[in-house]
Design an enzyme around this catalytic site. Sequence first.
Site, short mmCIF file in Angstrom:
data_model
loop_
_atom_site.label_atom_id
_atom_site.label_comp_id
_atom_site.label_asym_id
_atom_site.label_seq_id
_atom_site.Cartn_x
_atom_site.Cartn_y
_atom_site.Cartn_z
N TYR A 147 0.85 -1.19 0.00
CA TYR A 147 0.00 0.00 0.00
C TYR A 147 0.88 1.23 0.00
O TYR A 147 1.82 1.33 0.79
CB TYR A 147 -0.88 0.00 1.25
CG TYR A 147 -1.81 1.20 1.35
CD1 TYR A 147 -2.82 1.41 0.41
CD2 TYR A 147 -1.67 2.12 2.39
CE1 TYR A 147 -3.67 2.50 0.52
CE2 TYR A 147 -2.52 3.21 2.50
CZ TYR A 147 -3.52 3.40 1.56
OH TYR A 147 -4.36 4.48 1.67
N ASP A 242 9.23 2.78 0.03
CA ASP A 242 8.17 3.44 0.78
C ASP A 242 8.36 3.05 2.25
O ASP A 242 7.98 1.97 2.68
CB ASP A 242 6.80 2.98 0.26
CG ASP A 242 5.65 3.60 1.06
OD1 ASP A 242 5.91 4.22 2.11
OD2 ASP A 242 4.50 3.43 0.63
N LYS A 270 3.99 9.03 9.04
CA LYS A 270 3.77 8.40 10.35
C LYS A 270 4.77 8.84 11.43
O LYS A 270 4.61 9.91 11.99
CB LYS A 270 3.70 6.89 10.15
CG LYS A 270 2.49 6.58 9.23
CD LYS A 270 2.11 5.13 9.07
CE LYS A 270 0.80 5.04 8.30
NZ LYS A 270 0.79 4.17 7.16
#
Length: 433
Positions: A147, A242, A270
């Site tokens: 994702y 990522d 995050k």
Amino acid sequence: MKEGGGNRSRELFARAKKVTPGGVHSPVRAFRAVGGTPIFMASAQGARIQDVDGKEYIDYVGSWGPAILGHAHPEVVDAVRCVAGKGLSFGTPHEGEVELAEMITRMVPGLEKIRFCNSGTEATMSCVRLARGCMGRTKIIKFAGCYHGHSDALLVAAGSGALTLGRPDSAGVTEGAAQDTLVLPFNDETAVEAAFAEYGKEIAAVLLEPVPANAGLILPAKGYLHFLREITRKHHALLIFDEVMTGFRLAPGGAQEIYGIRPDLSAFGKVIGGGMPVGAFGGRAEVMDFLAPDGPVYQAGTLSGNPMAMAAGLAQLKVLARGDVYKKLEKTGKALEVMLAQEIKDSGAPATWVRIGSMFCLFFCPAGLVIRNLQEARRCDTQAYSLFFHSLLDGGVYFPPSQFETCFLSAAHGDGELELTRTALRQALRHKA
Ligand SMILES: *Cc1c(COP(=O)(O)O)cnc(C)c1O
């Protein structure tokens, strides 16, 4: 099926559904994968989170990753308070951006320049545009189950919420937007070789989560990341990690430090925002300098580099840079793993676990199965996970509301939290419909 939250949560959810699609602002929060009503939270400190009905849970979601020090860490909260009174946003350069950029480029080897944005989605989307603009090529390789946020070109065979809804591809993403995205199975070298053999000169970049954590938790096979580094170099394509989830989570330098790989570009989010909305991407200066205003690749943001977000991120990274946090996380992670192994064995539940540092996942899948890719992850029993999830909630332990998400430990999880978890876990693993 258990309901989930108490009366106040149900009232708020009923109100929310009238004014917001599905009552939530990000799909996984709706509990569709596990059933029941989502729990509305009111506050959180350390490893614990409290709902609006006054029930407390040991939290293994950690806001989906950012809360590595635990919730409301005093140094992070103080930093935000301190800058908030001086103006919430300037829309100009300011010192906090320079400080956080210097800190991140110091902590991640090979990261020469960085740019801030507002989410992980923006970070990976911008990496892809930059790679295409810099290489003059169109195609991107991504992996099924990875994702990278919800930009059009990357919302193809994505994990996380898209997977949970059983709709790996979103309506509204045109074939045009997705046609330059080649989706391959993770941990499969032959598939990557075949793609380069066919499209070699058109491939701008290979993009991946170095440790996929949005289809459950999947570890890269030995040598796989090095293989990707070599094949991209050979074909003059960029390698993009990522690290929105793994950055500053697995080590100060993320997965790239642990596996000893230097990608050309990396995306962050995050943890680097300390709980505030932040994304960032960076890499070698010669690639980053293709960005506007120096170069031809446009990328921008009204609130990018927001002073409170920079302050929160800086405060969190300063605590992480002191060095003993990762040791503590590994120690707690190991203790939790031993506990999971024991409880699974004693209960005879058909489940297995994967852990790396402070990230772990409990898969309800055929015993002995090592999960190497999305296809294998999908073989697990999501119904068993739902029962397990609701039983844990009853016992005061908050796991992610989907089998295809990763659990997070924080530096605030200690022996007390682990013992409470053990009791709930024991009950949940024996729970039958
Ligand atoms: C969470 C996540 C994203 C998206 O970040 P947002 O801030 O939710 O847009 C991208 N990539 C990975 C690996 C993620 O875990």
